[in-house]
Design an enzyme around this catalytic site. Structure first.
Site, short mmCIF file in Angstrom:
data_model
loop_
_atom_site.label_atom_id
_atom_site.label_comp_id
_atom_site.label_asym_id
_atom_site.label_seq_id
_atom_site.Cartn_x
_atom_site.Cartn_y
_atom_site.Cartn_z
N ASP A 164 0.91 -1.25 0.08
CA ASP A 164 -0.01 -0.08 -0.25
C ASP A 164 0.92 1.22 0.17
O ASP A 164 2.06 1.26 0.19
CB ASP A 164 -0.78 0.10 1.07
CG ASP A 164 -2.03 1.08 1.14
OD1 ASP A 164 -2.33 1.32 0.26
OD2 ASP A 164 -2.34 1.30 2.53
N GLU A 202 2.27 5.18 -4.14
CA GLU A 202 2.46 5.95 -5.05
C GLU A 202 3.58 6.92 -5.19
O GLU A 202 3.98 7.17 -6.49
CB GLU A 202 1.03 6.96 -4.94
CG GLU A 202 -0.20 6.32 -5.05
CD GLU A 202 -0.43 5.25 -3.91
OE1 GLU A 202 0.15 5.68 -2.84
OE2 GLU A 202 -1.21 4.36 -4.38
N ASP A 262 -8.98 3.59 -2.20
CA ASP A 262 -9.91 4.16 -1.11
C ASP A 262 -11.41 4.82 -1.84
O ASP A 262 -11.53 5.78 -1.93
CB ASP A 262 -9.46 5.15 -0.21
CG ASP A 262 -8.37 4.38 0.41
OD1 ASP A 262 -8.09 3.36 0.53
OD2 ASP A 262 -7.39 5.47 1.07
C1 GLC Z 1 -4.72 3.15 2.92
C2 GLC Z 1 -5.15 2.08 2.15
C3 GLC Z 1 -6.39 1.20 2.79
C4 GLC Z 1 -5.77 0.84 4.40
C5 GLC Z 1 -5.04 2.28 5.01
C6 GLC Z 1 -4.54 1.87 6.18
O1 GLC Z 1 -5.93 4.15 2.86
O2 GLC Z 1 -5.74 2.41 0.75
O3 GLC Z 1 -6.82 0.14 2.27
O4 GLC Z 1 -6.83 0.45 5.04
O5 GLC Z 1 -4.39 2.95 3.99
O6 GLC Z 1 -3.60 0.99 6.00
#
Ligand code: GLC
Length: 763
Positions: A386, A389, A457
């Site tokens: 995650d 980017e 998200d």
């Molecule tokens: C980001 C991710 C999400 C995750 C959050 C906490 O917003 O896109 O899926 O739950 O971070 O890690």
């Protein structure tokens, strides 16, 4: 600022497999990769740097002729006619029909470092593709930016989102072409939005005008060519196709185990539990919280005993903290992004002040990959990447930040893919012959080789559910097949109706994961009242019934790049209705299942059925295609249709993919008047042995003229987990005899179920 437009050709020479044309402004290089793929790279400063996306070398025969003002590159599938003064690049079919031509006035041009290509727009030209982009299926009249972004709280029109897939398909005059602009800088695509319908254009803030032009004459063939060029996915672990339950976060091992137990208690099938960031010690990657996850090995052993797999999240940001292994090692070995003076770059993410690994370096990828033992030793098999980017609070990572020689401006769009690559390569090494499951949020073209993706998200409202489906469908055009959306919507609380409806759509999403933001109400299937729980359970059971079909559909993705979720534009390219905004979210799930998403507030659905006959899955009702129909769509019954002639292998309901089931492969055939066949594929679902021939593959075909169903001899050395085949025939006339593998089925061989389907068991 000066504008420089590509001018006249000077020297022209062929050097091995490349044609080089020099002009005062730049050099153009042309390669033939295959008969239907020609690469053009126009550069003011050419360096062969290699591509993150492309895994092939030019291999096609290049036939060059020169006459008057034209150089013509001909292959068996297409022609590139290059006008010499000024230098313009125009593509045609082998028969000479226009596919796409440069705008004669502006062609390729530069404004400082920015490079752009203006192309003539054709009156009926449509565009599909670009991967994870909002807006309509037909991108005509829209413009987009590629700049991988942590798009938290994005609305349904936001652009850019998390990923960059600079590949689109153009459709006009009954013809098709594709164009992949392989440039990792911030890039721009305009499909006639701002040019009085005269031109389309694309360009980037830097780098070369480096593109691959695809001349195949069908969308499936263009996708096959694009995924030949940029690679295809591997078979996913079977467990990753089961139901996945996630939340930010299950706060302790006890909570994770409780949730898993409850699935088993409630008899709701599920395969995967997730740990979001709170399993870590202060969000330090490759650590476990010693209080709340004191015994990860013990927890995972308990999960395994319940037939659950665990996926854990990792972010790229390494906490700045002396004594933390990854920090100390990374600093000592200069593994992190820096400013030009060599200082390590610092930005804030979950752990506070962080450094960012330079995943562009092989040694850093290896180091990163090895660190996964902290997760694999206790038994984790799935790795969720995650914030790559990369995300940092405030978003604007300075232009001065560099990864080796690569500044942020050219690194950003590909950073996430390189992180996923490091994760994939590292965990694959550690897990030996076991397939790792990698999931990434940021990506660039080619990411399908390393990872599944999800769409980030989203929010808990209907328009987001519909958008999510369009994103999945569009990502499918650009090589991605294993795709999820946060079922239920990440931000906000869904109404029970939305939760139920979204879950029923999740059944037909390649990766089926329920996920929610911290602070939202609990989302698990039992949180919505008994009545809704029953619907959710039944839908999840349907997913498990379809696993043999779904797994075979993923085999197709591995072989040809054809995605599991297919916009109707792939198979019904010439049908105007499929681009109608009313029907643009519809898709085929695999070869034969048409799904029409419906909002949670509507209980009838307006569905467009393309040519041919269709059966509603839930009722067996038959419809003529080529027109729109209005059908009941209560929350218990999403409009799902089966194409006449379809062959869909199913199995009995199991609680997890680890369960063997009753050993019966249920081959469903829906009567149609055209012959059809389906490639059934199976392997152990977990190892790489399939790459050495340990699989089970057979063709199942149906011939309406002979009234015959044939199951070919199985290929490969794997023994199927099903030891019996049960044929379920839908829409067949009982009075007519049916032949199976050349033998007439006698009435004693078959019976009828409650819905009057013919059932025949073949041992
Ligand atoms: C980001 C991710 C999400 C995750 C959050 C906490 O917003 O896109 O899926 O739950 O971070 O890690």
């Amino acid at each position: 600022m000066q504008t420089e437009i590509l001018g006249n050709a000077g020297s022209i020479k062929q050097q091995g497999n490349v044609l080089i044309i020099k002009s005062r402004e730049a050099e153009a290089r042309i390669w033939v990769y295959s008969p239907s793929i020609i690469r053009v790279c126009i550069s003011r400063d050419y360096k062969e740097e290699g591509s993150f996306a492309v895994i092939q070398e030019p291999a096609g025969k290049m036939d060059i002729t020169e006459s008057g003002n034209e150089i013509v590159v001909t292959t068996s599938a297409m022609q590139l006619r290059i006008s010499k003064s000024p230098l313009r690049f125009n593509f045609y079919t082998a028969e000479g029909k226009v596919l796409s031509e440069d705008d004669p006035r502006f062609g390729v041009n530069w404004q400082d470092a920015r490079v752009t290509n203006y192309r003539k727009l054709i009156a009926d030209e449509k565009f599909i593709g670009l991967g994870e982009k909002t807006g309509n299926l037909n991108r005509r009249g829209s413009s987009y930016v590629n700049w991988n972004t942590d798009a938290a709280l994005h609305d349904v029109n936001a652009d850019p989102l998390y990923k960059t897939f600079p590949f689109f398909i153009g459709l006009h005059s009954g013809l098709t072409y594709g164009l992949f602009f392989d440039n990792t800088h911030r890039s721009y695509f305009d499909f006639g939005a701002t040019t009085d319908e005269k031109m389309s254009w694309f360009g980037a803030d830097g780098g070369d005008m480096n593109y691959y032009f695809f001349g195949a004459q069908s969308v499936p063939q263009i996708i096959e060519d694009y995924t030949w060029l940029t690679g295809r996915m591997e078979m996913p672990p079977l467990w990753s196709l089961g139901y996945q339950q996630c939340r930010w976060s299950y706060m302790s091992a006890d909570e994770v185990l409780d949730i898993a137990e409850n699935f088993r208690k409630e008899k709701i099938p599920a395969d995967v539990m997730y740990c979001d960031i709170d399993y870590m010690d202060e969000y330090k990657i490759f650590t476990w919280n010693k209080k709340t996850f004191a015994d990860p090995k013990g927890m995972i052993a308990k999960l395994k005993a319940m037939d659950f797999k665990l996926v854990t999240i990792v972010d790229p940001g390494i906490k700045v903290e002396k004594g933390y292994k990854q920090y100390d090692e990374g600093v000592a070995k200069n593994y992190f992004a820096t400013y030009p003076n060599g200082e390590n770059y610092v930005a804030n993410v979950w752990p506070g002040r962080c450094h960012f690994p330079d995943f562009f370096r092989a040694d850093v990828r290896e180091w990163w990959g090895k660190s996964f033992t902290a997760l694999t030793d206790p038994g984790v098999e799935g790795f969720w990447n995650d914030m790559n980017e990369p995300a940092a609070w405030g978003q604007n990572i300075p232009w001065l930040v560099k990864f080796g020689d690569r500044y942020m401006s050219e690194a950003r769009n590909v950073y996430g893919m390189e992180m996923a690559r490091a994760t994939y390569e590292g965990t694959k090494k550690i897990l030996g012959n076991k397939r790792p499951f990698v999931l990434t949020r940021a990506a660039y073209s080619g990411a399908q080789r390393y990872s599944a993706v999800w769409t980030g998200d989203n929010s808990a409202y209907d328009a987001h559910m519909l958008l999510g489906q369009r994103l999945v469908n569009s990502l499918g055009i650009t090589g991605m097949s294993m795709i999820g959306v946060d079922i239920g919507g990440f931000t906000g609380d869904p109404t029970p109706e939305l939760m139920v409806r979204w879950n029923s759509l999740g059944v037909y999403t390649p990766m089926f994961r329920n996920h929610a933001q911290e602070g939202t109400i609990m989302r698990e299937p039992w949180c919505w009242g008994k009545k809704n729980q029953a619907i959710i359970k039944k839908d999840i059971e349907q997913r498990y019934r379809m696993l043999p079909y779904l797994y075979s559909s993923f085999y197709q993705s591995c072989q040809t790049g054809m995605p599991v979720s297919r916009t109707l534009a792939i198979n019904y390219t010439g049908d105007e209705n499929v681009y109608d905004v009313k029907y643009q979210n519809q898709f085929l799930f695999g070869d034969a299942i048409l799904v029409s998403p419906v909002e949670s507030t509507k209980f009838t659905g307006e569905v467009y059925l393309p040519e041919g006959d269709w059966y509603r899955l839930s009722t067996g009702e038959k419809f003529k295609g080529g027109k729109a129909i209005t059908v009941p769509a209560p929350l218990t019954d999403l409009p799902v249709f089966i194409k006449a002639g379809a062959i869909i292998p199913m199995q009995n309901v199991i609680q997890s993919t680890a369960e063997k089931g009753d050993g019966i492969l249920e081959v469903n055939v829906w009567y149609g008047d055209k012959a059809n066949s389906f490639v059934y594929y199976e392997d152990d679902g977990a190892s790489y042995d399939y790459q050495k021939g340990v699989y089970y593959k057979r063709e199942i075909s149906f011939d309406p003229e002979k009234h015959e169903i044939t199951l070919s001899k199985a290929e490969g050395s794997f023994t199927s987990k099903y030891d019996r085949v049960k044929l379920v025939l839908h829409g067949f006339k009982a009075s007519k005899s049916i032949r199976v593998n050349g033998k007439e089925l006698k009435s004693k061989d078959f019976s009828f179920d409650n819905d009057n389907h013919i059932i025949a068991v073949i041992y």
